[in-house]
Design a protein around this motif. Structure first.
Motif, PDB file in Angstrom:
ATOM      1  N   ASN A 207       0.803  -1.221   0.000  1.00  0.00           N
ATOM      2  CA  ASN A 207       0.000   0.000   0.000  1.00  0.00           C
ATOM      3  C   ASN A 207       0.838   1.274   0.000  1.00  0.00           C
ATOM      4  O   ASN A 207       0.293   2.379  -0.050  1.00  0.00           O
ATOM      5  N   LEU A 208       2.170   1.129   0.082  1.00  0.00           N
ATOM      6  CA  LEU A 208       3.036   2.313   0.062  1.00  0.00           C
ATOM      7  C   LEU A 208       3.288   2.761  -1.377  1.00  0.00           C
ATOM      8  O   LEU A 208       3.243   1.963  -2.309  1.00  0.00           O
ATOM      9  N   SER A 209       3.580   4.045  -1.517  1.00  0.00           N
ATOM     10  CA  SER A 209       3.936   4.554  -2.844  1.00  0.00           C
ATOM     11  C   SER A 209       5.350   4.104  -3.183  1.00  0.00           C
ATOM     12  O   SER A 209       6.118   3.697  -2.311  1.00  0.00           O
ATOM     13  N   ASN A 210       5.699   4.215  -4.469  1.00  0.00           N
ATOM     14  CA  ASN A 210       7.039   3.812  -4.893  1.00  0.00           C
ATOM     15  C   ASN A 210       8.118   4.631  -4.191  1.00  0.00           C
ATOM     16  O   ASN A 210       9.181   4.107  -3.837  1.00  0.00           O
ATOM     17  N   ARG A 211       7.844   5.957  -3.995  1.00  0.00           N
ATOM     18  CA  ARG A 211       8.830   6.805  -3.319  1.00  0.00           C
ATOM     19  C   ARG A 211       9.005   6.368  -1.865  1.00  0.00           C
ATOM     20  O   ARG A 211      10.122   6.316  -1.356  1.00  0.00           O
ATOM     21  N   GLU A 212       7.884   6.061  -1.192  1.00  0.00           N
ATOM     22  CA  GLU A 212       7.965   5.616   0.204  1.00  0.00           C
ATOM     23  C   GLU A 212       8.743   4.292   0.321  1.00  0.00           C
ATOM     24  O   GLU A 212       9.568   4.127   1.222  1.00  0.00           O
TER      25      GLU A 212
END
Length: 253
Positions: A207-212
């Motif tokens: 569920n995290l973004s690619n940046r995170e």
């Protein structure tokens, strides 16, 4: 495997059996340097070796190996037997064969144990056999320890040290083709919690973004500081800190 007829290329069903009188004659000829008599004596007592190795079949050892080691014990007993003593050859040979096999099992154990502990275990097994023969039942560890004048704990550790390890994939029970292995019976109080936590963690990461994901990888997988991360991805340290905290909070939730 334990019911096999051929061991080390020898058809055990056709092994000859020598009577005690025949043993005596061959032993005397052997002492006189008759190698043919010695060979006949060895072949005529292979059934004795076979009977002894049956005692060790529950250890999972290869019967061919045990048979060969037992034959070494038989040969040693032939070469060292005192024909002047009023003792049956088999009475002398059996303990010699057993001792040779036990030394092999002790020294061939995949878990390395100190020599002193192995010696204690060997003595404990001898005492166990003696007390079993005397009393008609297996002795308790306390009785063995008393006979050896050793602490019970030392005897327990010694006996445990020579027990052959088992594989986690050894079958325990089979019913209709469904086999239960040792691994199936090994538990952990945290088993359920561990695999559920792992699934939950993997779902949270998705569920995290690619940046995170990238920031967490740099920070916790590669061990970089927030300043190093900010320089690598081209944002400020404050932004890195905010994104990192937000990602960790999502995972916790």
């Amino acid at each position: 495997m334990y019911n096999k007829v051929s061991i080390c290329g020898v058809d055990t069903s056709k092994l000859p059996v020598l009577r005690e009188a025949q043993n005596e004659v061959l032993l005397k000829r052997t002492r006189a340097g008759d190698n043919m008599a010695r060979e006949e004596l060895i072949n005529g007592n292979l059934r004795l070796v076979l009977s002894v190795i049956q005692r060790f079949t529950n250890r999972g050892e290869n019967l061919d190996d045990l048979f060969q080691v037992g034959c070494i014990g038989l040969i040693k007993s032939i070469d060292n037997f005192d024909i002047s003593q009023n003792v049956r050859f088999s009475t002398y040979a059996v303990p010699m064969i057993i001792g040779e096999i036990r030394r092999y099992l002790r020294d061939n154990n995949s878990i390395r144990v100190s020599r002193s502990i192995k010696d204690t275990a060997y003595k404990a097994m001898q005492v166990k056999e003696k007390l079993t023969a005397q009393n008609g039942k297996e002795p308790q560890v306390q009785e063995i320890a008393k006979e050896l004048d050793l602490p019970v704990e030392d005897v327990v550790i010694a006996l445990e040290s020579v027990v052959s390890p088992i594989s986690l994939y050894d079958p325990v029970y089979t019913d209709g083709g469904d086999t239960i292995y040792v691994l199936d019976q090994v538990g952990d109080r945290n088993d359920d919690r561990n695999w559920l936590s792992e699934i939950a963690f993997k779902e949270a990461i998705k569920n995290l973004s690619n940046r995170e994901k990238h920031i967490l990888s740099l920070r916790f997988m590669q061990g970089k500081t927030q300043m190093e991360v900010s320089e690598e991805i081209g944002i400020s340290q404050a932004q890195v800190s905010r994104l990192e905290k937000g990602a960790l909070q999502k995972i916790r939730e």
